[in-house]
Design a protein around this motif. Structure first.
Motif, PDB file in Angstrom:
ATOM      1  N   SER A  19       0.815  -1.218   0.000  1.00 39.06           N
ATOM      2  CA  SER A  19       0.000   0.000   0.000  1.00 39.06           C
ATOM      3  C   SER A  19       0.849   1.268   0.000  1.00 39.06           C
ATOM      4  CB  SER A  19      -0.943   0.011   1.205  1.00 39.06           C
ATOM      5  OG  SER A  19      -0.223   0.209   2.409  1.00 39.06           O
ATOM      6  N   ARG A  20       2.117   1.148   0.261  1.00 43.47           N
ATOM      7  CA  ARG A  20       3.001   2.319   0.291  1.00 43.47           C
ATOM      8  C   ARG A  20       3.374   2.808  -1.102  1.00 43.47           C
ATOM      9  NH1 ARG A  20       6.157  -0.792   4.583  1.00 43.47           N
ATOM     10  NH2 ARG A  20       4.754  -0.577   6.351  1.00 43.47           N
ATOM     11  N   ASP A  21       3.054   2.005  -2.120  1.00 40.63           N
ATOM     12  CA  ASP A  21       3.320   2.391  -3.503  1.00 40.63           C
ATOM     13  C   ASP A  21       2.015   2.897  -4.111  1.00 40.63           C
ATOM     14  OD1 ASP A  21       3.879   2.673  -6.188  1.00 40.63           O
ATOM     15  OD2 ASP A  21       4.901   0.746  -6.369  1.00 40.63           O
ATOM     16  N   PRO A  22       1.833   4.219  -4.184  1.00 38.16           N
ATOM     17  CA  PRO A  22       0.546   4.768  -4.631  1.00 38.16           C
ATOM     18  C   PRO A  22       0.197   4.415  -6.075  1.00 38.16           C
ATOM     19  CG  PRO A  22       2.177   6.510  -4.429  1.00 38.16           C
ATOM     20  CD  PRO A  22       2.809   5.255  -3.895  1.00 38.16           C
ATOM     21  N   GLY A  23       1.157   4.083  -6.884  1.00 39.58           N
ATOM     22  CA  GLY A  23       0.889   3.763  -8.277  1.00 39.58           C
ATOM     23  C   GLY A  23       0.553   2.301  -8.518  1.00 39.58           C
ATOM     24  N   LEU A  24       0.551   1.520  -7.460  1.00 40.32           N
ATOM     25  CA  LEU A  24       0.343   0.085  -7.598  1.00 40.32           C
ATOM     26  C   LEU A  24      -1.086  -0.293  -7.225  1.00 40.32           C
ATOM     27  CD1 LEU A  24       1.737  -2.663  -8.098  1.00 40.32           C
ATOM     28  CD2 LEU A  24       2.283  -2.705  -5.666  1.00 40.32           C
ATOM     29  N   ASN A  25      -1.789  -0.936  -8.155  1.00 40.87           N
ATOM     30  CA  ASN A  25      -3.140  -1.415  -7.887  1.00 40.87           C
ATOM     31  C   ASN A  25      -3.050  -2.913  -7.584  1.00 40.87           C
ATOM     32  OD1 ASN A  25      -5.833  -1.926  -7.680  1.00 40.87           O
ATOM     33  ND2 ASN A  25      -6.305  -1.564  -9.830  1.00 40.87           N
ATOM     34  N   PHE A  26      -2.855  -3.239  -6.320  1.00 43.14           N
ATOM     35  CA  PHE A  26      -2.605  -4.623  -5.929  1.00 43.14           C
ATOM     36  C   PHE A  26      -3.857  -5.364  -5.468  1.00 43.14           C
ATOM     37  CE2 PHE A  26      -2.084  -2.005  -2.179  1.00 43.14           C
ATOM     38  CZ  PHE A  26      -2.775  -2.700  -1.210  1.00 43.14           C
ATOM     39  N   ASN A  27      -4.983  -4.685  -5.377  1.00 45.61           N
ATOM     40  CA  ASN A  27      -6.187  -5.300  -4.835  1.00 45.61           C
ATOM     41  C   ASN A  27      -6.689  -6.481  -5.662  1.00 45.61           C
ATOM     42  OD1 ASN A  27      -6.387  -3.604  -2.571  1.00 45.61           O
ATOM     43  ND2 ASN A  27      -7.297  -2.007  -3.824  1.00 45.61           N
ATOM     44  N   GLU A  28      -6.448  -6.471  -6.953  1.00 42.29           N
ATOM     45  CA  GLU A  28      -6.923  -7.543  -7.822  1.00 42.29           C
ATOM     46  C   GLU A  28      -5.849  -8.594  -8.085  1.00 42.29           C
ATOM     47  OE1 GLU A  28     -10.168  -7.711  -8.761  1.00 42.29           O
ATOM     48  OE2 GLU A  28     -10.417  -5.931  -7.512  1.00 42.29           O
ATOM     49  N   MET A  29      -4.693  -8.450  -7.472  1.00 49.61           N
ATOM     50  CA  MET A  29      -3.583  -9.377  -7.715  1.00 49.61           C
ATOM     51  C   MET A  29      -3.713 -10.624  -6.857  1.00 49.61           C
ATOM     52  SD  MET A  29      -0.220  -7.008  -7.697  1.00 49.61           S
ATOM     53  CE  MET A  29       0.023  -5.707  -8.865  1.00 49.61           C
ATOM     54  N   SER A  30      -3.161 -11.713  -7.382  1.00 48.58           N
ATOM     55  CA  SER A  30      -3.090 -12.942  -6.591  1.00 48.58           C
ATOM     56  C   SER A  30      -1.998 -12.787  -5.545  1.00 48.58           C
ATOM     57  CB  SER A  30      -2.773 -14.132  -7.491  1.00 48.58           C
ATOM     58  OG  SER A  30      -1.439 -14.046  -7.961  1.00 48.58           O
ATOM     59  N   ILE A  31      -2.028 -13.645  -4.547  1.00 43.56           N
ATOM     60  CA  ILE A  31      -1.003 -13.616  -3.502  1.00 43.56           C
ATOM     61  C   ILE A  31       0.383 -13.867  -4.114  1.00 43.56           C
ATOM     62  CG2 ILE A  31      -1.249 -16.037  -2.844  1.00 43.56           C
ATOM     63  CD1 ILE A  31      -0.778 -13.326  -0.280  1.00 43.56           C
ATOM     64  N   ALA A  32       0.446 -14.732  -5.121  1.00 43.47           N
ATOM     65  CA  ALA A  32       1.724 -15.023  -5.779  1.00 43.47           C
ATOM     66  C   ALA A  32       2.270 -13.777  -6.481  1.00 43.47           C
ATOM     67  CB  ALA A  32       1.559 -16.168  -6.765  1.00 43.47           C
ATOM     68  N   ASP A  33       1.403 -13.042  -7.161  1.00 46.15           N
ATOM     69  CA  ASP A  33       1.837 -11.810  -7.823  1.00 46.15           C
ATOM     70  C   ASP A  33       2.311 -10.775  -6.811  1.00 46.15           C
ATOM     71  OD1 ASP A  33       1.287 -12.846 -10.336  1.00 46.15           O
ATOM     72  OD2 ASP A  33      -0.698 -11.922 -10.452  1.00 46.15           O
ATOM     73  N   LYS A  34       1.603 -10.678  -5.703  1.00 45.31           N
ATOM     74  CA  LYS A  34       2.001  -9.738  -4.647  1.00 45.31           C
ATOM     75  C   LYS A  34       3.379 -10.103  -4.090  1.00 45.31           C
ATOM     76  CE  LYS A  34      -2.724  -8.666  -3.157  1.00 45.31           C
ATOM     77  NZ  LYS A  34      -3.674  -8.757  -2.035  1.00 45.31           N
ATOM     78  N   MET A  35       3.591 -11.400  -3.852  1.00 47.38           N
ATOM     79  CA  MET A  35       4.885 -11.827  -3.311  1.00 47.38           C
ATOM     80  C   MET A  35       6.005 -11.610  -4.315  1.00 47.38           C
ATOM     81  SD  MET A  35       4.619 -12.484  -0.173  1.00 47.38           S
ATOM     82  CE  MET A  35       6.328 -12.945   0.007  1.00 47.38           C
ATOM     83  N   ASN A  36       5.713 -11.769  -5.608  1.00 48.01           N
ATOM     84  CA  ASN A  36       6.732 -11.494  -6.627  1.00 48.01           C
ATOM     85  C   ASN A  36       7.165 -10.035  -6.585  1.00 48.01           C
ATOM     86  OD1 ASN A  36       7.112 -14.047  -7.723  1.00 48.01           O
ATOM     87  ND2 ASN A  36       5.381 -13.830  -9.101  1.00 48.01           N
TER      88      ASN A  36
END
Length: 89
Positions: A19-36
């Motif tokens: 959440s500290r990266d304002p340009g990143l829309n991580f809400n729709e990402m899988s857990i694997a994508d987030k960890m990558n």
């Protein structure tokens, strides 16, 4: 603590870091994508490990923190579960 509770805490930690990266829309990402994303930045990976250790009040062995720990959520949960169980004994 059961595995579902562990996963919820992990999700919370991951989301807090991303959440500290304002340009990143991580809400729709899988857990694997987030960890990558987290492991692509060494400072984020280190923050993740130290936050996990603090949150669960454990100290992970270096052998527990390998690539599998970061890319396979089930491996991560299992290793955390073992450490949490060992701590409480």
């Amino acid at each position: 603590m059961n595995k579902s509770e562990i996963q919820q805490k992990i999700d919370s930690i991951i989301n807090e870091i991303l959440s500290r990266d304002p340009g990143l829309n991580f809400n729709e990402m899988s857990i694997a994508d987030k960890m990558n994303i987290i492991i692509s930045e060494s400072s984020q990976a280190l923050e993740f490990v130290t936050t996990v250790e603090d949150e669960f009040d454990i100290e992970l062995d270096d052998d527990d923190i390998d690539l599998d720990f970061f890319i396979d959520i089930n491996t991560m949960i299992e290793r955390l579960n073992v450490n949490i169980t060992n701590k409480s004994q």
